[in-house]
Design an enzyme around this catalytic site. Structure first.
Site, PDB file in Angstrom:
ATOM      1  N   THR A 292      40.101 -92.276  44.904  1.00 13.24           N
ATOM      2  CA  THR A 292      40.020 -93.681  45.320  1.00 13.24           C
ATOM      3  C   THR A 292      39.597 -93.788  46.784  1.00 13.24           C
ATOM      4  O   THR A 292      38.944 -94.755  47.174  1.00 13.24           O
ATOM      5  CB  THR A 292      41.338 -94.435  45.085  1.00 13.24           C
ATOM      6  OG1 THR A 292      42.366 -93.928  45.938  1.00 13.24           O
ATOM      7  CG2 THR A 292      41.788 -94.308  43.638  1.00 13.24           C
ATOM      8  N   ASP A 293      39.960 -92.812  47.608  1.00 13.60           N
ATOM      9  CA  ASP A 293      39.462 -92.772  48.985  1.00 13.60           C
ATOM     10  C   ASP A 293      37.948 -92.594  49.000  1.00 13.60           C
ATOM     11  O   ASP A 293      37.236 -93.268  49.750  1.00 13.60           O
ATOM     12  CB  ASP A 293      40.110 -91.623  49.751  1.00 13.60           C
ATOM     13  CG  ASP A 293      41.453 -91.991  50.347  1.00 13.60           C
ATOM     14  OD1 ASP A 293      41.614 -93.142  50.770  1.00 13.60           O
ATOM     15  OD2 ASP A 293      42.337 -91.124  50.394  1.00 13.60           O
ATOM     16  N   VAL A 294      37.465 -91.640  48.197  1.00 15.19           N
ATOM     17  CA  VAL A 294      36.027 -91.364  48.164  1.00 15.19           C
ATOM     18  C   VAL A 294      35.255 -92.595  47.693  1.00 15.19           C
ATOM     19  O   VAL A 294      34.253 -92.995  48.296  1.00 15.19           O
ATOM     20  CB  VAL A 294      35.734 -90.153  47.256  1.00 15.19           C
ATOM     21  CG1 VAL A 294      34.227 -89.973  47.059  1.00 15.19           C
ATOM     22  CG2 VAL A 294      36.323 -88.874  47.865  1.00 15.19           C
TER      23      VAL A 294
END
Length: 381
Positions: free
Chosen positions: A168-170
């Protein structure tokens, strides 16, 4: 040779992964990205390890190349002054502080846009700047759990599982990068900047794509299927004589060729397997039949036979195999740089391949404050 975003100046007030990943992409594209940290360095990933190389963490190195670094104390009036002076001559500012933090610093969009009406202001938070969850801290692991992503990852035996990276960060980094470039394009017409409010939670839910769509249409809560696909059969891992492989049959013509290779042509006369929709319905009958044939030969035998017939398939490679992969080598997906402290380092390359404005690797990930003297506003500080 020019670069796609050459001439843009971006202030990077982010840390960990979503923000730094976004700004690294922009830096790879040629933007001048200035990483702003507290004195001594405030990006937590500098300490996340092992592994470390001469005290420099691999985690930090993965998302910070091509940037400059300055150190400013945003809790001081002089630090706020220095940053506001930089805002006046910048195109973009990106932060991933908790909701309300930039307002407390006096660095909110309304304030900075009076200094520079054309500034693009991107704010990355766990849950967004509005709504009942806006003040909750958001880390990738929590977001994967709350968004439903973990509920469809893993198998019934394993229970819910997170994806092996902070996905989800990426994805949030990628969406933020898209949003910034869209705002820059719009600014060419309007001459005005704007604020981008993006959250990990929203991004994670958007990443559910067909699985969420299946629920919205059917009303049936999706289940974790392990390596199986909810809408396509056969599309999963299979055991061979020596190791597992992946076979991804995307249409009925490919299924016919698969049956021929496996010497299971009689399956083609079975109405339960004629179409993908019927194969999905009868997967519990079909998959064991395919598995009985695949277990008889080693992985390399099947991969060669399937690839010759243009049936998507592949081995399940461990990370150590990737630098030796001839395809990745030819695509220059591993690059070498020299870091001021760590020495020679290897990094994953950028996947974007431009014909006229290629990606360049100009600066290794910087040490804290490495470029303070390069910026006139900070000289003598």
């Amino acid at each position: 040779m020019s670069m796609s975003l050459e001439g843009l100046k971006i202030l990077d007030l982010t840390r960990v992964l979503a923000g730094p990943y976004c700004t690294m992409i922009l830096a790879d594209l040629g933007a001048e990205v200035i990483k702003v940290e507290a004195p001594g360095g405030s990006d937590e990933t500098r300490d996340w390890g092992p592994p470390f190389q001469h005290g420099v963490s691999a985690y930090y190195l993965c998302a910070n190349r091509n940037k400059k670094s300055i150190t400013i104390d945003l809790k001081s009036s002089s630090g706020i002054h220095y940053l506001k002076e930089l805002v006046k001559e910048s195109d973009v500012i990106v932060n991933n502080f908790k909701s309300g933090t930039m307002e407390r610093f006096g660095l909110d969009y309304q304030t900075l846009s009076t200094l520079n009406p054309s500034i693009i202001y991107a704010s990355i938070t766990g849950f967004g700047e509005t709504g009942p969850y806006k003040d909750m801290p958001g880390y990738d692991f929590i977001i994967q759990a709350m968004s439903g992503l973990m509920s469809i990852t893993g198998s019934p035996e394993s229970g819910p599982q997170k994806v092996g990276i902070a996905i989800t960060d990426v994805l949030t980094g990628l969406y933020t990068c898209i949003g910034i470039q869209a705002a820059l394009l719009e600014r060419q017409q309007s001459g005005k900047g704007q604020k981008i409010d993006i959250s990990l939670y929203d991004t994670a839910v958007s990443s559910l794509v067909n699985v969420a769509s299946n629920y919205l249409m059917s009303g049936q809560n999706p289940k974790s299927l392990g390596n199986n696909h909810p809408n396509i059969v056969p599309y999963q891992t299979f055991k061979t004589e020596d190791k597992d492989i992946v076979i991804a049959v995307g249409n009925d013509a490919q299924f016919k060729r698969l049956c021929h290779i496996l010497q299971l042509d009689d399956l083609l006369n079975d109405n339960r397997f004629r179409t993908n929709a019927s194969r999905v319905q009868h997967r519990d009958i079909l998959i064991p039949l395919l598995q009985e044939s695949l277990i008889l030969q080693p992985a390399d035998y099947w991969i060669k036979a399937l690839q010759e017939e243009k049936i998507p398939c592949g081995p399940i490679q461990t990370i150590d195999k990737l630098p030796k992969d001839p395809q990745l080598q030819s695509r220059e997906m591993f690059v070498s740089m020299h870091h001021q402290t760590a020495g020679p380092i290897k990094l994953i390359g950028n996947p974007l391949k431009f014909s006229r404005t290629p990606i360049t690797y100009r600066h290794a990930p910087p040490n804290p404050g490495e470029h303070n003297t390069d910026y006139i506003h900070l000289k003598g500080d």
